[in-house]
Design a protein around this motif. Structure first.
Motif, PDB file in Angstrom:
ATOM      1  N   LYS A   1      44.127  47.984 -37.683  1.00  0.00           N
ATOM      2  CA  LYS A   1      45.468  47.538 -37.293  1.00  0.00           C
ATOM      3  C   LYS A   1      46.519  48.441 -37.921  1.00  0.00           C
ATOM      4  O   LYS A   1      46.259  49.142 -38.906  1.00  0.00           O
ATOM      5  CB  LYS A   1      45.701  46.088 -37.722  1.00  0.00           C
ATOM      6  N   GLU A   2      47.703  48.415 -37.346  1.00  0.00           N
ATOM      7  CA  GLU A   2      48.804  49.201 -37.900  1.00  0.00           C
ATOM      8  C   GLU A   2      49.341  48.535 -39.170  1.00  0.00           C
ATOM      9  O   GLU A   2      49.238  47.325 -39.350  1.00  0.00           O
ATOM     10  CB  GLU A   2      49.923  49.339 -36.869  1.00  0.00           C
ATOM     11  N   ARG A   3      49.919  49.361 -40.017  1.00  0.00           N
ATOM     12  CA  ARG A   3      50.550  48.839 -41.213  1.00  0.00           C
ATOM     13  C   ARG A   3      51.762  48.001 -40.809  1.00  0.00           C
ATOM     14  O   ARG A   3      52.533  48.417 -39.932  1.00  0.00           O
ATOM     15  CB  ARG A   3      50.972  49.994 -42.124  1.00  0.00           C
ATOM     16  N   GLU A   4      51.934  46.842 -41.434  1.00  0.00           N
ATOM     17  CA  GLU A   4      53.041  45.971 -41.082  1.00  0.00           C
ATOM     18  C   GLU A   4      53.827  45.554 -42.321  1.00  0.00           C
ATOM     19  O   GLU A   4      53.267  45.381 -43.409  1.00  0.00           O
ATOM     20  CB  GLU A   4      52.542  44.715 -40.341  1.00  0.00           C
ATOM     21  N   LEU A   5      55.131  45.370 -42.109  1.00  0.00           N
ATOM     22  CA  LEU A   5      55.998  44.899 -43.186  1.00  0.00           C
ATOM     23  C   LEU A   5      55.769  43.412 -43.392  1.00  0.00           C
ATOM     24  O   LEU A   5      55.857  42.626 -42.450  1.00  0.00           O
ATOM     25  CB  LEU A   5      57.457  45.176 -42.833  1.00  0.00           C
ATOM     26  N   VAL A   6      55.481  43.035 -44.619  1.00  0.00           N
ATOM     27  CA  VAL A   6      55.214  41.636 -44.952  1.00  0.00           C
ATOM     28  C   VAL A   6      56.466  40.968 -45.507  1.00  0.00           C
ATOM     29  O   VAL A   6      56.810  39.853 -45.114  1.00  0.00           O
ATOM     30  CB  VAL A   6      54.067  41.549 -45.978  1.00  0.00           C
TER      31      VAL A   6
ATOM     32  N   LEU B   1      54.380  39.785 -55.293  1.00  0.00           N
ATOM     33  CA  LEU B   1      54.154  39.050 -54.055  1.00  0.00           C
ATOM     34  C   LEU B   1      53.216  37.889 -54.375  1.00  0.00           C
ATOM     35  O   LEU B   1      52.035  38.098 -54.632  1.00  0.00           O
ATOM     36  CB  LEU B   1      53.566  39.936 -52.966  1.00  0.00           C
ATOM     37  N   GLN B   2      53.773  36.691 -54.406  1.00  0.00           N
ATOM     38  CA  GLN B   2      52.973  35.482 -54.599  1.00  0.00           C
ATOM     39  C   GLN B   2      52.479  35.031 -53.235  1.00  0.00           C
ATOM     40  O   GLN B   2      53.279  34.763 -52.330  1.00  0.00           O
ATOM     41  CB  GLN B   2      53.816  34.383 -55.255  1.00  0.00           C
ATOM     42  N   MET B   3      51.166  34.957 -53.107  1.00  0.00           N
ATOM     43  CA  MET B   3      50.560  34.602 -51.824  1.00  0.00           C
ATOM     44  C   MET B   3      49.814  33.288 -51.974  1.00  0.00           C
ATOM     45  O   MET B   3      48.824  33.221 -52.716  1.00  0.00           O
ATOM     46  CB  MET B   3      49.605  35.713 -51.370  1.00  0.00           C
ATOM     47  N   ASN B   4      50.297  32.262 -51.301  1.00  0.00           N
ATOM     48  CA  ASN B   4      49.673  30.946 -51.318  1.00  0.00           C
ATOM     49  C   ASN B   4      49.122  30.616 -49.942  1.00  0.00           C
ATOM     50  O   ASN B   4      49.462  31.268 -48.946  1.00  0.00           O
ATOM     51  CB  ASN B   4      50.688  29.888 -51.727  1.00  0.00           C
TER      52      ASN B   4
ATOM     53  N   VAL C   1      53.863  35.189 -42.449  1.00  0.00           N
ATOM     54  CA  VAL C   1      53.677  34.794 -43.843  1.00  0.00           C
ATOM     55  C   VAL C   1      54.762  33.849 -44.346  1.00  0.00           C
ATOM     56  O   VAL C   1      54.697  33.387 -45.488  1.00  0.00           O
ATOM     57  CB  VAL C   1      53.596  36.018 -44.784  1.00  0.00           C
ATOM     58  N   LYS C   2      55.737  33.562 -43.512  1.00  0.00           N
ATOM     59  CA  LYS C   2      56.827  32.666 -43.942  1.00  0.00           C
ATOM     60  C   LYS C   2      56.280  31.319 -44.378  1.00  0.00           C
ATOM     61  O   LYS C   2      55.432  30.730 -43.692  1.00  0.00           O
ATOM     62  CB  LYS C   2      57.818  32.466 -42.797  1.00  0.00           C
ATOM     63  N   GLY C   3      56.768  30.867 -45.496  1.00  0.00           N
ATOM     64  CA  GLY C   3      56.333  29.585 -46.015  1.00  0.00           C
ATOM     65  C   GLY C   3      55.118  29.672 -46.922  1.00  0.00           C
ATOM     66  O   GLY C   3      54.825  28.723 -47.654  1.00  0.00           O
TER      67      GLY C   3
END
Length: 114
Positions: A43-48, A81-84, A64-66
């Motif tokens: 996949k292409e690189r995407e802005l998170v 980057l906190q990823m829950n 990734v919202k929320g």
């Protein structure tokens, strides 16, 4: 010279959490917005997510919202980057980048799997 060093990746279970860190050096960190990108296989690189220079404004990809939170500590020249609530589709190499400039870290692998 500009250096961006990511850390904190690894293996997480679906629904789990990880916190990515990016240590910046070689530039006046507090003057620049910072981004987190990701690239999944084939996949292409995407802005998170991105955060303004003083941390007052943040933006997120809809996917990734929320669940993800970007933050920064200008005193330490760090961005996080906190990823829950991680999902298998969050599996990717995650990169930090200076907003608007072609400086990237080496990336850190995040794998979400049971």
């Amino acid at each position: 010279q500009v250096q961006l060093v990511e850390s904190g990746g690894g293996l997480a279970q679906p629904g789990g959490s990880l916190r990515l860190s990016c240590a910046a050096s070689g530039f006046i960190f507090s003057n620049f917005a910072m981004n987190w990108y990701r690239q999944a296989p084939a996949k292409e690189r995407e802005l998170v997510a991105d955060v303004s220079s003083i941390g007052s404004t943040t933006n997120y990809a809809d996917s990734v919202k929320g669940g993800f939170t970007i933050s920064r500590d200008n005193a330490k020249s760090m961005v996080y980057l906190q990823m829950n609530s991680l999902k298998p589709e969050d599996t990717a190499v995650y990169y930090c980048k200076i907003g608007g400039y072609p400086y990237w870290g080496q990336g850190t692998q995040v794998t979400v799997s049971s």
